[in-house]
Design an enzyme around this catalytic site. Structure first.
Site, mmCIF file in Angstrom:
data_model
loop_
_atom_site.group_PDB
_atom_site.id
_atom_site.type_symbol
_atom_site.label_atom_id
_atom_site.label_comp_id
_atom_site.label_asym_id
_atom_site.label_seq_id
_atom_site.Cartn_x
_atom_site.Cartn_y
_atom_site.Cartn_z
ATOM 1 N N LYS A 21 0.833 -1.217 0.000
ATOM 2 C CA LYS A 21 0.000 0.000 0.000
ATOM 3 C C LYS A 21 0.851 1.243 0.000
ATOM 4 O O LYS A 21 2.049 1.228 0.350
ATOM 5 C CB LYS A 21 -0.944 0.013 1.210
ATOM 6 C CG LYS A 21 -0.272 -0.076 2.590
ATOM 7 C CD LYS A 21 0.288 1.216 3.143
ATOM 8 C CE LYS A 21 1.062 1.037 4.438
ATOM 9 N NZ LYS A 21 1.902 2.152 4.810
ATOM 10 N N ASP A 79 -1.863 -2.340 10.101
ATOM 11 C CA ASP A 79 -2.101 -2.293 8.651
ATOM 12 C C ASP A 79 -2.672 -3.606 8.110
ATOM 13 O O ASP A 79 -2.972 -3.702 6.922
ATOM 14 C CB ASP A 79 -0.787 -2.009 7.903
ATOM 15 C CG ASP A 79 -0.296 -0.580 8.094
ATOM 16 O OD1 ASP A 79 -1.086 0.272 8.554
ATOM 17 O OD2 ASP A 79 0.878 -0.317 7.768
HETATM 18 P P1 ATP Z 1 4.339 -0.675 7.565
HETATM 19 O O1 ATP Z 1 4.245 0.027 6.250
HETATM 20 O O2 ATP Z 1 3.138 -1.556 7.857
HETATM 21 O O3 ATP Z 1 4.731 0.185 8.710
HETATM 22 P P2 ATP Z 1 6.832 -1.739 6.622
HETATM 23 O O4 ATP Z 1 6.456 -2.007 5.202
HETATM 24 O O5 ATP Z 1 7.622 -0.508 6.888
HETATM 25 O O6 ATP Z 1 5.512 -1.760 7.486
HETATM 26 P P3 ATP Z 1 7.462 -4.477 6.931
HETATM 27 O O7 ATP Z 1 7.952 -4.857 5.586
HETATM 28 O O8 ATP Z 1 6.089 -4.893 7.280
HETATM 29 O O9 ATP Z 1 7.643 -2.930 7.183
HETATM 30 O O10 ATP Z 1 8.530 -5.067 7.961
HETATM 31 C C1 ATP Z 1 8.792 -4.534 9.228
HETATM 32 C C2 ATP Z 1 9.633 -5.545 10.008
HETATM 33 O O11 ATP Z 1 8.833 -6.695 10.268
HETATM 34 C C3 ATP Z 1 10.835 -6.075 9.223
HETATM 35 O O12 ATP Z 1 11.966 -5.329 9.518
HETATM 36 C C4 ATP Z 1 10.944 -7.524 9.647
HETATM 37 O O13 ATP Z 1 11.904 -7.677 10.651
HETATM 38 C C5 ATP Z 1 9.607 -7.883 10.258
HETATM 39 N N1 ATP Z 1 8.830 -8.910 9.504
HETATM 40 C C6 ATP Z 1 8.121 -9.900 10.069
HETATM 41 N N2 ATP Z 1 7.508 -10.637 9.125
HETATM 42 C C7 ATP Z 1 7.817 -10.111 7.934
HETATM 43 C C8 ATP Z 1 7.468 -10.450 6.603
HETATM 44 N N3 ATP Z 1 6.680 -11.490 6.326
HETATM 45 N N4 ATP Z 1 7.944 -9.675 5.613
HETATM 46 C C9 ATP Z 1 8.722 -8.608 5.911
HETATM 47 N N5 ATP Z 1 9.118 -8.274 7.146
HETATM 48 C C10 ATP Z 1 8.663 -8.997 8.173
#
Ligand code: ATP
Length: 318
Positions: free
Chosen positions: A11, A156
């Site tokens: 998103k 989210d």
């Molecule tokens: P948001 O936009 O919801 O704040 P984000 O996109 O910045 O999230 P994510 O990719 O969801 O961040 O990952 C955040 C942390 O979650 C990562 O640094 C990782 O350690 C952990 N994590 C746990 N499961 C997953 C997964 N399936 N894919 C990616 N990261 C994961």
């Protein structure tokens, strides 16, 4: 061995207004989510030869694709937690008996720690895949219960389960569908190094304590009207993100990328969620490709084009 595969999308927040921190540590949000074509696929590899009656039914997890090296491969992975959450709920409420053991495979197309809800998408996909597995023998849950389980997994996760264009309030988990016409084309710039979401929220609080006036941008009326026109130029004028200032303050490369996007002719550029991904709204698919090519020729780390709104989580195989 048989499989169940579910796709879920990343998103961008077209609007991310951040209010005060609440007693539970979360901030009060007013946000407009748009799901993007960028997606992950979560597959359950089901071993019907081996059944499990207590504890996790997951025996292991592998991730491949974009940023796979930063994805945890143990029970802390949000996809693993998605399966456990669904199974635990059925055990507690519906007296679920034994289930086959599963392995989880994740194909990543959404950057990790990029502000695009990659982990949340995997949690939503895993929740849905586990629901499909469990309802082979048990009654299905209604959408409200699935949404509540999704919200337990992360703020989210309900949105990545549902997709489309939605207003999110509370900590982002209370969703209201919004009217949105047309398709929107984006050039996305990823970073080599992710940003931890709590760090960005914490830095926003610090900047505000120091007297910086950052939002809170809590009014989405103009954006809502723009989305109804289906005109990307109108929408471009109403993108807002209160986490942009703290993200830029933590990472100077973001400011440079936003400048480069402007120079490349994007309609508007914004930090996606808590960053560091930068999202540039463009007039058309071709325009998005041109903007991305320009940015890549200026030496940004990597990127992709994407369109939105996309779907929520859905079964693709199994
Ligand atoms: P948001 O936009 O919801 O704040 P984000 O996109 O910045 O999230 P994510 O990719 O969801 O961040 O990952 C955040 C942390 O979650 C990562 O640094 C990782 O350690 C952990 N994590 C746990 N499961 C997953 C997964 N399936 N894919 C990616 N990261 C994961």
């Amino acid at each position: 061995m048989r499989t169940i595969s579910v796709r879920a999308h990343g998103k961008v927040n077209l609007h991310l207004g951040v209010g005060d921190a609440r007693e539970d540590g979360y901030h009060e949000l007013v946000t407009v989510f748009q799901s993007l074509s960028l997606s992950d696929v979560v597959t359950l590899e089901i071993d019907d030869e081996e059944t499990v009656a207590t504890g996790s039914i997951v025996s292991g997890l592998t991730a491949t694709g974009l940023d796979a090296a930063s994805v945890p491969q143990d029970a802390t992975n949000l996809a693993w937690r998605g399966v456990d959450t669904l199974v635990d709920f059925y055990r507690a409420r519906h007296g679920l008996g034994s289930l086959p053991r599963v392995r989880i495979r994740i194909e990543k197309g959404i950057p990790t720690a990029g502000g695009m809800a990659g982990g949340s998408a995997d949690a939503a996909a895993a929740l849905l895949a586990a629901h499909i597995l469990v309802t082979e023998t048990m009654p299905a849950l209604d959408q409200t219960t699935l949404d509540a389980l999704a919200a337990e997994l992360g703020s989210d996760v309900p949105f990545t389960l549902r997709g489309g264009t939605m207003l999110g309030t509370g900590r982002g988990e209370q969703l209201t569908p919004m009217l949105s016409r047309g398709r929107y084309h984006w050039a996305l710039v990823f970073s080599k190094q992710g940003l931890a979401t709590p760090e960005v929220f914490g830095h926003l609080d610090q900047l505000r304590d120091q007297g910086r006036e950052i939002g809170p941008s809590l009014d989405t009326t103009d954006l809502a009207h723009a989305l109804m026109t289906g005109n990307a130029e109108e929408v471009a004028g109403h993108l807002a993100n209160d986490l942009q200032a703290p993200a830029v303050s933590l990472r100077s490369d973001i400011a440079r990328t936003l400048d480069l996007g402007k120079q490349a002719g994007a309609l508007a550029g914004i930090v996606s969620g808590s960053g560091p991904t930068c999202a540039f709204l463009c007039r058309s698919e071709l325009h998005a490709r041109d903007v991305l090519d320009d940015l890549l020729s200026e030496g940004v780390y990597s990127g992709a084009t994407a369109t939105g709104p996309a779907h929520g989580a859905y079964l693709i195989d199994g």
